[in-house]
Scaffold this motif. Structure first.
Motif, PDB file in Angstrom:
ATOM      1  N   LEU A   1       0.435  -1.307  -0.024  1.00  0.00           N
ATOM      2  CA  LEU A   1       0.301   0.065   0.184  1.00  0.00           C
ATOM      3  C   LEU A   1       0.718   0.798  -0.007  1.00  0.00           C
ATOM      4  CD1 LEU A   1      -2.348  -1.300   3.027  1.00  0.00           C
ATOM      5  CD2 LEU A   1      -2.775  -1.874   0.635  1.00  0.00           C
ATOM      6  N   GLY A   2       2.248   1.186   0.772  1.00  0.00           N
ATOM      7  CA  GLY A   2       2.919   2.116   0.931  1.00  0.00           C
ATOM      8  C   GLY A   2       4.406   1.791   1.392  1.00  0.00           C
ATOM      9  N   THR A   3       4.892   2.862   1.565  1.00  0.00           N
ATOM     10  CA  THR A   3       6.245   2.286   1.608  1.00  0.00           C
ATOM     11  C   THR A   3       6.736   3.942   2.425  1.00  0.00           C
ATOM     12  OG1 THR A   3       9.307   1.947   0.848  1.00  0.00           O
ATOM     13  CG2 THR A   3       6.898   3.509  -0.393  1.00  0.00           C
ATOM     14  N   CYS A   4       8.232   3.842   3.396  1.00  0.00           N
ATOM     15  CA  CYS A   4       8.453   4.532   4.291  1.00  0.00           C
ATOM     16  C   CYS A   4       9.798   4.655   4.957  1.00  0.00           C
ATOM     17  CB  CYS A   4       7.576   5.408   5.027  1.00  0.00           C
ATOM     18  SG  CYS A   4       7.914   6.807   5.581  1.00  0.00           S
ATOM     19  N   PHE A   5      10.733   5.114   4.569  1.00  0.00           N
ATOM     20  CA  PHE A   5      11.667   5.018   5.898  1.00  0.00           C
ATOM     21  C   PHE A   5      12.311   6.159   6.269  1.00  0.00           C
ATOM     22  CE2 PHE A   5      14.033   4.745   1.548  1.00  0.00           C
ATOM     23  CZ  PHE A   5      15.207   5.320   2.342  1.00  0.00           C
ATOM     24  N   LEU A   6      13.739   5.822   7.119  1.00  0.00           N
ATOM     25  CA  LEU A   6      13.982   7.074   8.314  1.00  0.00           C
ATOM     26  C   LEU A   6      15.691   7.145   7.566  1.00  0.00           C
ATOM     27  CD1 LEU A   6      12.558   7.330  11.643  1.00  0.00           C
ATOM     28  CD2 LEU A   6      13.264   9.340  10.380  1.00  0.00           C
ATOM     29  N   TRP A   7      16.023   7.889   7.103  1.00  0.00           N
ATOM     30  CA  TRP A   7      17.597   7.894   6.672  1.00  0.00           C
ATOM     31  C   TRP A   7      18.821   9.259   7.554  1.00  0.00           C
ATOM     32  CZ3 TRP A   7      19.504   4.355   4.293  1.00  0.00           C
ATOM     33  CH2 TRP A   7      20.463   4.499   3.432  1.00  0.00           C
ATOM     34  N   LYS A   8      19.329   8.538   8.643  1.00  0.00           N
ATOM     35  CA  LYS A   8      20.034   9.606   8.981  1.00  0.00           C
ATOM     36  C   LYS A   8      21.270  10.355   7.794  1.00  0.00           C
ATOM     37  CE  LYS A   8      22.862   9.621  13.266  1.00  0.00           C
ATOM     38  NZ  LYS A   8      23.559   9.399  13.931  1.00  0.00           N
ATOM     39  N   ILE A   9      20.934  11.196   7.822  1.00  0.00           N
ATOM     40  CA  ILE A   9      21.765  12.006   6.423  1.00  0.00           C
ATOM     41  C   ILE A   9      22.967  12.942   6.895  1.00  0.00           C
ATOM     42  CG2 ILE A   9      19.841  12.528   4.873  1.00  0.00           C
ATOM     43  CD1 ILE A   9      18.999  15.338   6.754  1.00  0.00           C
ATOM     44  N   SER A  10      23.062  13.156   8.974  1.00  0.00           N
ATOM     45  CA  SER A  10      24.241  13.525   8.907  1.00  0.00           C
ATOM     46  C   SER A  10      24.199  13.485  10.579  1.00  0.00           C
ATOM     47  CB  SER A  10      24.378  15.399   9.052  1.00  0.00           C
ATOM     48  OG  SER A  10      23.334  16.148   9.802  1.00  0.00           O
ATOM     49  N   ALA A  11      25.270  13.828  10.881  1.00  0.00           N
ATOM     50  CA  ALA A  11      25.279  13.015  12.853  1.00  0.00           C
ATOM     51  C   ALA A  11      23.986  14.068  13.165  1.00  0.00           C
ATOM     52  CB  ALA A  11      26.954  14.412  13.279  1.00  0.00           C
ATOM     53  N   GLY A  12      22.944  13.783  14.028  1.00  0.00           N
ATOM     54  CA  GLY A  12      21.937  14.354  14.485  1.00  0.00           C
ATOM     55  C   GLY A  12      20.673  14.864  14.001  1.00  0.00           C
ATOM     56  N   LEU A  13      20.891  14.731  12.532  1.00  0.00           N
ATOM     57  CA  LEU A  13      19.858  14.938  11.596  1.00  0.00           C
ATOM     58  C   LEU A  13      19.131  13.661  10.773  1.00  0.00           C
ATOM     59  CD1 LEU A  13      18.211  17.396  10.616  1.00  0.00           C
ATOM     60  CD2 LEU A  13      19.881  17.324   8.725  1.00  0.00           C
ATOM     61  N   TRP A  14      17.997  13.453  11.459  1.00  0.00           N
ATOM     62  CA  TRP A  14      17.380  12.254   9.599  1.00  0.00           C
ATOM     63  C   TRP A  14      16.339  12.310   8.576  1.00  0.00           C
ATOM     64  CZ3 TRP A  14      18.282   7.334  10.929  1.00  0.00           C
ATOM     65  CH2 TRP A  14      18.629   6.371  12.075  1.00  0.00           C
ATOM     66  N   SER A  15      16.661  11.931   7.588  1.00  0.00           N
ATOM     67  CA  SER A  15      15.032  12.135   6.805  1.00  0.00           C
ATOM     68  C   SER A  15      14.164  11.461   6.787  1.00  0.00           C
ATOM     69  CB  SER A  15      15.613  12.984   5.608  1.00  0.00           C
ATOM     70  OG  SER A  15      14.629  13.106   4.483  1.00  0.00           O
ATOM     71  N   ILE A  16      12.636  11.825   6.612  1.00  0.00           N
ATOM     72  CA  ILE A  16      11.501  10.897   5.992  1.00  0.00           C
ATOM     73  C   ILE A  16      12.075  11.498   4.749  1.00  0.00           C
ATOM     74  CG2 ILE A  16       9.323  10.701   5.750  1.00  0.00           C
ATOM     75  CD1 ILE A  16       9.823  10.054   8.466  1.00  0.00           C
ATOM     76  N   GLN A  17      12.435   9.258   4.331  1.00  0.00           N
ATOM     77  CA  GLN A  17      12.255   8.876   2.542  1.00  0.00           C
ATOM     78  C   GLN A  17      11.712   8.251   2.107  1.00  0.00           C
ATOM     79  OE1 GLN A  17      15.658  10.894   0.750  1.00  0.00           O
ATOM     80  NE2 GLN A  17      16.073  11.922   2.846  1.00  0.00           N
ATOM     81  N   TRP A  18      11.141   8.767   1.227  1.00  0.00           N
ATOM     82  CA  TRP A  18      10.589   7.833  -0.309  1.00  0.00           C
ATOM     83  C   TRP A  18       9.226   7.554   0.542  1.00  0.00           C
ATOM     84  CZ3 TRP A  18      14.819   4.949  -2.180  1.00  0.00           C
ATOM     85  CH2 TRP A  18      14.334   4.478  -4.368  1.00  0.00           C
ATOM     86  N   PHE A  19       8.152   8.899   1.042  1.00  0.00           N
ATOM     87  CA  PHE A  19       7.302   8.227   1.641  1.00  0.00           C
ATOM     88  C   PHE A  19       5.965   8.612   0.693  1.00  0.00           C
ATOM     89  CE2 PHE A  19       4.064   9.951   4.893  1.00  0.00           C
ATOM     90  CZ  PHE A  19       3.362   8.791   4.772  1.00  0.00           C
ATOM     91  N   LYS A  20       5.167   7.843   0.278  1.00  0.00           N
ATOM     92  CA  LYS A  20       4.842   7.307  -0.382  1.00  0.00           C
ATOM     93  C   LYS A  20       3.502   6.010  -0.117  1.00  0.00           C
ATOM     94  CE  LYS A  20       2.333   7.777  -4.446  1.00  0.00           C
ATOM     95  NZ  LYS A  20       1.859   8.419  -5.065  1.00  0.00           N
ATOM     96  N   VAL A  21       2.014   6.856  -0.380  1.00  0.00           N
ATOM     97  CA  VAL A  21       1.069   5.778  -0.879  1.00  0.00           C
ATOM     98  C   VAL A  21       0.307   5.840  -2.586  1.00  0.00           C
ATOM     99  CG1 VAL A  21      -1.070   5.651   0.617  1.00  0.00           C
ATOM    100  CG2 VAL A  21       0.645   5.981   2.316  1.00  0.00           C
ATOM    101  N   PHE A  22       0.570   4.202  -2.184  1.00  0.00           N
ATOM    102  CA  PHE A  22      -0.537   4.377  -3.679  1.00  0.00           C
ATOM    103  C   PHE A  22      -1.761   5.263  -3.864  1.00  0.00           C
ATOM    104  CE2 PHE A  22       2.339   0.274  -3.543  1.00  0.00           C
ATOM    105  CZ  PHE A  22       2.701   0.654  -4.782  1.00  0.00           C
ATOM    106  N   ASN A  23      -2.372   5.590  -4.666  1.00  0.00           N
ATOM    107  CA  ASN A  23      -3.010   7.056  -4.978  1.00  0.00           C
ATOM    108  C   ASN A  23      -4.607   6.316  -4.208  1.00  0.00           C
ATOM    109  OD1 ASN A  23      -1.617   8.986  -5.670  1.00  0.00           O
ATOM    110  ND2 ASN A  23      -2.153   8.687  -7.922  1.00  0.00           N
ATOM    111  N   GLN A  24      -4.794   5.232  -4.519  1.00  0.00           N
ATOM    112  CA  GLN A  24      -6.092   4.386  -4.502  1.00  0.00           C
ATOM    113  C   GLN A  24      -6.134   4.119  -2.168  1.00  0.00           C
ATOM    114  OE1 GLN A  24      -3.674   2.606  -5.943  1.00  0.00           O
ATOM    115  NE2 GLN A  24      -3.714   0.408  -6.141  1.00  0.00           N
ATOM    116  N   TYR A  25      -4.824   4.205  -2.051  1.00  0.00           N
ATOM    117  CA  TYR A  25      -5.478   4.002  -0.468  1.00  0.00           C
ATOM    118  C   TYR A  25      -4.725   5.619   0.303  1.00  0.00           C
ATOM    119  CZ  TYR A  25      -4.426  -0.443  -1.875  1.00  0.00           C
ATOM    120  OH  TYR A  25      -4.506  -2.238  -2.498  1.00  0.00           O
TER     121      TYR A  25
END
Length: 120
Positions: free
Chosen positions: A31-55
């Motif tokens: 139905l969808g995907t998402c993950f957290l990615w550490k981009i630097s010391a002490g800084l995280w980013s939400i990445q690839w957060f996508k839910v298919f349109n029908q959901y």
């Protein structure tokens, strides 16, 4: 997506695969995907957060984001990017306590918030 993956994740493929989370229905349809990615010391980013349109707008994204944010113990802050016309995403992120960043640049990325406020 291939270019983005190659530029940012391909050198850490195992980390990428371990981080990436999917939400499925009872029949194991994604139905969808998402993950957290550490981009630097002490800084995280939400990445690839996508839910298919029908959901979309059915609570799937809220469940997925809730799981991802509580799954691991993080040192904050967490940042994410969305487009100003994506009102449902902006509402969802604000419900989770995210706030607009007003800096002109976020890392090396230009922040166009001031140009977008009229749309929001």
């Amino acid at each position: 997506m291939d270019e983005y993956y190659n530029n940012f994740f391909s050198d850490r493929k195992d980390d990428f695969l371990n981080a990436c989370k999917v939400i499925c229905d009872v029949n194991n349809n994604i139905l969808g995907t998402c993950f957290l990615w550490k981009i630097s010391a002490g800084l995280w980013s939400i990445q690839w957060f996508k839910v298919f349109n029908q959901y979309a707008n059915k609570g799937v994204g809220r469940q997925l984001l809730s799981y991802v944010l509580t799954e691991v113990k993080l040192d904050f802050p967490i940042i994410l990017h969305t487009h100003p016309v994506n009102f449902s995403a902006i509402k969802l992120y604000s419900d989770f306590g995210f706030e607009f960043l007003t800096d002109n640049y976020i890392g090396s990325r230009k922040n166009d918030l001031n140009n977008s406020l009229d749309l929001i």
